[in-house]
Scaffold this motif. Structure first.
Motif, PDB file in Angstrom:
ATOM      1  N   SER A   1     -29.453  62.350 -10.084  1.00  0.00           N
ATOM      2  CA  SER A   1     -29.599  63.800 -10.078  1.00  0.00           C
ATOM      3  C   SER A   1     -28.375  64.473 -10.697  1.00  0.00           C
ATOM      4  O   SER A   1     -27.273  63.919 -10.701  1.00  0.00           O
ATOM      5  N   ASN A   2     -28.578  65.677 -11.205  1.00  0.00           N
ATOM      6  CA  ASN A   2     -27.488  66.396 -11.860  1.00  0.00           C
ATOM      7  C   ASN A   2     -26.382  66.782 -10.903  1.00  0.00           C
ATOM      8  O   ASN A   2     -25.210  66.779 -11.265  1.00  0.00           O
ATOM      9  N   SER A   3     -26.716  67.129  -9.648  1.00  0.00           N
ATOM     10  CA  SER A   3     -25.685  67.543  -8.706  1.00  0.00           C
ATOM     11  C   SER A   3     -24.766  66.381  -8.349  1.00  0.00           C
ATOM     12  O   SER A   3     -23.546  66.510  -8.363  1.00  0.00           O
ATOM     13  N   SER A   4     -25.337  65.222  -8.014  1.00  0.00           N
ATOM     14  CA  SER A   4     -24.487  64.070  -7.695  1.00  0.00           C
ATOM     15  C   SER A   4     -23.803  63.558  -8.955  1.00  0.00           C
ATOM     16  O   SER A   4     -22.674  63.083  -8.911  1.00  0.00           O
ATOM     17  N   TYR A   5     -24.473  63.687 -10.084  1.00  0.00           N
ATOM     18  CA  TYR A   5     -23.892  63.279 -11.360  1.00  0.00           C
ATOM     19  C   TYR A   5     -22.598  64.048 -11.626  1.00  0.00           C
ATOM     20  O   TYR A   5     -21.573  63.462 -11.931  1.00  0.00           O
ATOM     21  N   MET A   6     -22.626  65.363 -11.479  1.00  0.00           N
ATOM     22  CA  MET A   6     -21.443  66.182 -11.736  1.00  0.00           C
ATOM     23  C   MET A   6     -20.345  65.911 -10.714  1.00  0.00           C
ATOM     24  O   MET A   6     -19.171  65.935 -11.049  1.00  0.00           O
ATOM     25  N   LEU A   7     -20.710  65.649  -9.472  1.00  0.00           N
ATOM     26  CA  LEU A   7     -19.722  65.332  -8.449  1.00  0.00           C
ATOM     27  C   LEU A   7     -18.935  64.086  -8.854  1.00  0.00           C
ATOM     28  O   LEU A   7     -17.703  64.065  -8.774  1.00  0.00           O
ATOM     29  N   PHE A   8     -19.630  63.059  -9.323  1.00  0.00           N
ATOM     30  CA  PHE A   8     -18.944  61.827  -9.709  1.00  0.00           C
ATOM     31  C   PHE A   8     -18.207  61.973 -11.034  1.00  0.00           C
ATOM     32  O   PHE A   8     -17.206  61.308 -11.264  1.00  0.00           O
ATOM     33  N   VAL A   9     -18.671  62.841 -11.926  1.00  0.00           N
ATOM     34  CA  VAL A   9     -17.918  63.119 -13.152  1.00  0.00           C
ATOM     35  C   VAL A   9     -16.569  63.716 -12.788  1.00  0.00           C
ATOM     36  O   VAL A   9     -15.518  63.264 -13.252  1.00  0.00           O
ATOM     37  N   ILE A  10     -16.592  64.721 -11.932  1.00  0.00           N
ATOM     38  CA  ILE A  10     -15.355  65.382 -11.528  1.00  0.00           C
ATOM     39  C   ILE A  10     -14.456  64.406 -10.779  1.00  0.00           C
ATOM     40  O   ILE A  10     -13.250  64.348 -11.027  1.00  0.00           O
TER      41      ILE A  10
ATOM     42  N   LEU B   1       2.344  52.354  -5.210  1.00  0.00           N
ATOM     43  CA  LEU B   1       1.227  52.234  -4.278  1.00  0.00           C
ATOM     44  C   LEU B   1       0.103  53.230  -4.587  1.00  0.00           C
ATOM     45  O   LEU B   1      -1.070  52.858  -4.590  1.00  0.00           O
ATOM     46  N   TYR B   2       0.447  54.473  -4.855  1.00  0.00           N
ATOM     47  CA  TYR B   2      -0.575  55.480  -5.096  1.00  0.00           C
ATOM     48  C   TYR B   2      -1.441  55.193  -6.324  1.00  0.00           C
ATOM     49  O   TYR B   2      -2.644  55.460  -6.290  1.00  0.00           O
ATOM     50  N   PRO B   3      -0.897  54.640  -7.423  1.00  0.00           N
ATOM     51  CA  PRO B   3      -1.798  54.305  -8.539  1.00  0.00           C
ATOM     52  C   PRO B   3      -2.850  53.272  -8.141  1.00  0.00           C
ATOM     53  O   PRO B   3      -3.983  53.332  -8.622  1.00  0.00           O
ATOM     54  N   LEU B   4      -2.490  52.356  -7.262  1.00  0.00           N
ATOM     55  CA  LEU B   4      -3.456  51.370  -6.786  1.00  0.00           C
ATOM     56  C   LEU B   4      -4.564  52.053  -5.984  1.00  0.00           C
ATOM     57  O   LEU B   4      -5.748  51.759  -6.171  1.00  0.00           O
ATOM     58  N   ILE B   5      -4.192  52.978  -5.123  1.00  0.00           N
ATOM     59  CA  ILE B   5      -5.181  53.725  -4.335  1.00  0.00           C
ATOM     60  C   ILE B   5      -6.131  54.471  -5.268  1.00  0.00           C
ATOM     61  O   ILE B   5      -7.351  54.393  -5.134  1.00  0.00           O
ATOM     62  N   PHE B   6      -5.561  55.180  -6.239  1.00  0.00           N
ATOM     63  CA  PHE B   6      -6.388  55.955  -7.160  1.00  0.00           C
ATOM     64  C   PHE B   6      -7.237  55.056  -8.046  1.00  0.00           C
ATOM     65  O   PHE B   6      -8.357  55.415  -8.403  1.00  0.00           O
ATOM     66  N   THR B   7      -6.738  53.889  -8.408  1.00  0.00           N
ATOM     67  CA  THR B   7      -7.519  52.971  -9.237  1.00  0.00           C
ATOM     68  C   THR B   7      -8.721  52.426  -8.476  1.00  0.00           C
ATOM     69  O   THR B   7      -9.823  52.330  -9.024  1.00  0.00           O
ATOM     70  N   LEU B   8      -8.534  52.082  -7.209  1.00  0.00           N
ATOM     71  CA  LEU B   8      -9.663  51.623  -6.392  1.00  0.00           C
ATOM     72  C   LEU B   8     -10.713  52.722  -6.242  1.00  0.00           C
ATOM     73  O   LEU B   8     -11.918  52.468  -6.365  1.00  0.00           O
ATOM     74  N   LEU B   9     -10.253  53.937  -6.005  1.00  0.00           N
ATOM     75  CA  LEU B   9     -11.191  55.056  -5.886  1.00  0.00           C
ATOM     76  C   LEU B   9     -11.859  55.355  -7.224  1.00  0.00           C
ATOM     77  O   LEU B   9     -13.045  55.700  -7.266  1.00  0.00           O
ATOM     78  N   PHE B  10     -11.118  55.217  -8.310  1.00  0.00           N
ATOM     79  CA  PHE B  10     -11.692  55.438  -9.639  1.00  0.00           C
ATOM     80  C   PHE B  10     -12.813  54.432  -9.914  1.00  0.00           C
ATOM     81  O   PHE B  10     -13.888  54.800 -10.383  1.00  0.00           O
ATOM     82  N   ALA B  11     -12.551  53.155  -9.635  1.00  0.00           N
ATOM     83  CA  ALA B  11     -13.575  52.130  -9.878  1.00  0.00           C
ATOM     84  C   ALA B  11     -14.825  52.410  -9.058  1.00  0.00           C
ATOM     85  O   ALA B  11     -15.953  52.273  -9.551  1.00  0.00           O
ATOM     86  N   THR B  12     -14.647  52.839  -7.818  1.00  0.00           N
ATOM     87  CA  THR B  12     -15.781  53.123  -6.943  1.00  0.00           C
ATOM     88  C   THR B  12     -16.573  54.329  -7.434  1.00  0.00           C
ATOM     89  O   THR B  12     -17.798  54.267  -7.542  1.00  0.00           O
ATOM     90  N   THR B  13     -15.869  55.421  -7.741  1.00  0.00           N
ATOM     91  CA  THR B  13     -16.589  56.618  -8.193  1.00  0.00           C
ATOM     92  C   THR B  13     -17.211  56.409  -9.568  1.00  0.00           C
ATOM     93  O   THR B  13     -18.271  56.963  -9.859  1.00  0.00           O
ATOM     94  N   CYS B  14     -16.578  55.617 -10.401  1.00  0.00           N
ATOM     95  CA  CYS B  14     -17.138  55.315 -11.720  1.00  0.00           C
ATOM     96  C   CYS B  14     -18.469  54.574 -11.557  1.00  0.00           C
ATOM     97  O   CYS B  14     -19.445  54.858 -12.255  1.00  0.00           O
ATOM     98  N   TYR B  15     -18.515  53.637 -10.642  1.00  0.00           N
ATOM     99  CA  TYR B  15     -19.755  52.906 -10.365  1.00  0.00           C
ATOM    100  C   TYR B  15     -20.856  53.872  -9.919  1.00  0.00           C
ATOM    101  O   TYR B  15     -21.970  53.839 -10.429  1.00  0.00           O
ATOM    102  N   TYR B  16     -20.538  54.740  -8.949  1.00  0.00           N
ATOM    103  CA  TYR B  16     -21.541  55.681  -8.456  1.00  0.00           C
ATOM    104  C   TYR B  16     -21.930  56.688  -9.536  1.00  0.00           C
ATOM    105  O   TYR B  16     -23.076  57.123  -9.605  1.00  0.00           O
ATOM    106  N   TYR B  17     -20.980  57.054 -10.367  1.00  0.00           N
ATOM    107  CA  TYR B  17     -21.270  57.968 -11.473  1.00  0.00           C
ATOM    108  C   TYR B  17     -22.309  57.372 -12.412  1.00  0.00           C
ATOM    109  O   TYR B  17     -23.246  58.046 -12.826  1.00  0.00           O
ATOM    110  N   LEU B  18     -22.164  56.091 -12.717  1.00  0.00           N
ATOM    111  CA  LEU B  18     -23.126  55.454 -13.619  1.00  0.00           C
ATOM    112  C   LEU B  18     -24.482  55.244 -12.955  1.00  0.00           C
ATOM    113  O   LEU B  18     -25.495  55.132 -13.635  1.00  0.00           O
ATOM    114  N   GLN B  19     -24.517  55.198 -11.614  1.00  0.00           N
ATOM    115  CA  GLN B  19     -25.774  55.003 -10.892  1.00  0.00           C
ATOM    116  C   GLN B  19     -26.465  56.309 -10.531  1.00  0.00           C
ATOM    117  O   GLN B  19     -27.635  56.300 -10.163  1.00  0.00           O
ATOM    118  N   ALA B  20     -25.753  57.437 -10.632  1.00  0.00           N
ATOM    119  CA  ALA B  20     -26.296  58.723 -10.173  1.00  0.00           C
ATOM    120  C   ALA B  20     -27.469  59.158 -11.043  1.00  0.00           C
ATOM    121  O   ALA B  20     -27.445  59.017 -12.263  1.00  0.00           O
TER     122      ALA B  20
END
Length: 195
Positions: free
Chosen positions: A144-153, A123-142
């Protein structure tokens, strides 16, 4: 699902996997488990810090509730990112409906939800995969440098899902390779962000 959590009791393997971290320490037990028994580093760490390690049986019964809560949050953010709805309540309802359908399709709720060891692996890999896909999307859309680094991390941290279950490694490989090839063809700057 929530009422079933109150009647959840650990199996023998979970007692065994929780005894070593309690007796010899979390780090030593996790390393020993990875070397001798199971290389799933994130799952082993979850075994080491679950409530049984601290002799908290009622806390163990809260793990399914916590898992359902985390899955709801992950689905909500995933749907909010990739589906456009006016109402947040509609998104929450769809997330909860998806969870009910997901658990209805499982062959057994015990192994995937009510036993912590099974939920850590399935179950937990599914949770992390959904969150990964979401943060990856925002990372590519970011922008500014501050939000960019937040999504990288966040994106790098969420790659720990591979440490829960090795079956997710091909998924991440295909998604990141496909995303990289797509960005190479459409936007080279985003390709370098992926790299």
């Amino acid at each position: 699902l929530l009422v079933g959590a109150m009647h959840t009791y650990p199996n023998a393997e979970e007692y065994e996997l929780s005894a070593a971290p309690r007796d010899v320490g979390i780090i030593r037990a996790t390393i020993n488990l990875m070397v001798s028994y199971d290389g799933r580093y994130a799952t082993n760490l979850m075994h080491a810090i679950n409530p049984l390690t601290f002799n908290w049986i009622n806390g163990y019964k809260l793990l399914p509730v916590f898992s359902i809560f985390c899955l709801t949050i992950a689905l909500y953010f995933f749907f909010r990112t990739f589906l456009k709805f006016e109402s947040r309540w509609t998104l929450l309802f769809i997330a909860l409906l998806t969870i009910v359908a997901f658990f209805d399709c499982l062959p057994t709720l015990v192994c995937a939800l009510y036993w912590a060891g099974g939920s850590f692996v399935y179950l937990y890999p599914l949770i992390f995969t959904l969150l990964f896909a979401t943060t990856c999307y925002y990372y590519l859309q970011a922008d500014s440098n501050s939000s960019y680094m937040l999504f990288v991390i966040a994106s790098l941290t969420l790659l720990t899902a591979i440490g829960f279950n090795e079956m997710f490694l091909p998924f991440y490989t295909v998604v990141l390779a496909g995303l990289g090839m797509y960005q190479w063809l459409t936007d080279k700057l985003k390709f370098w962000k992926i790299i």
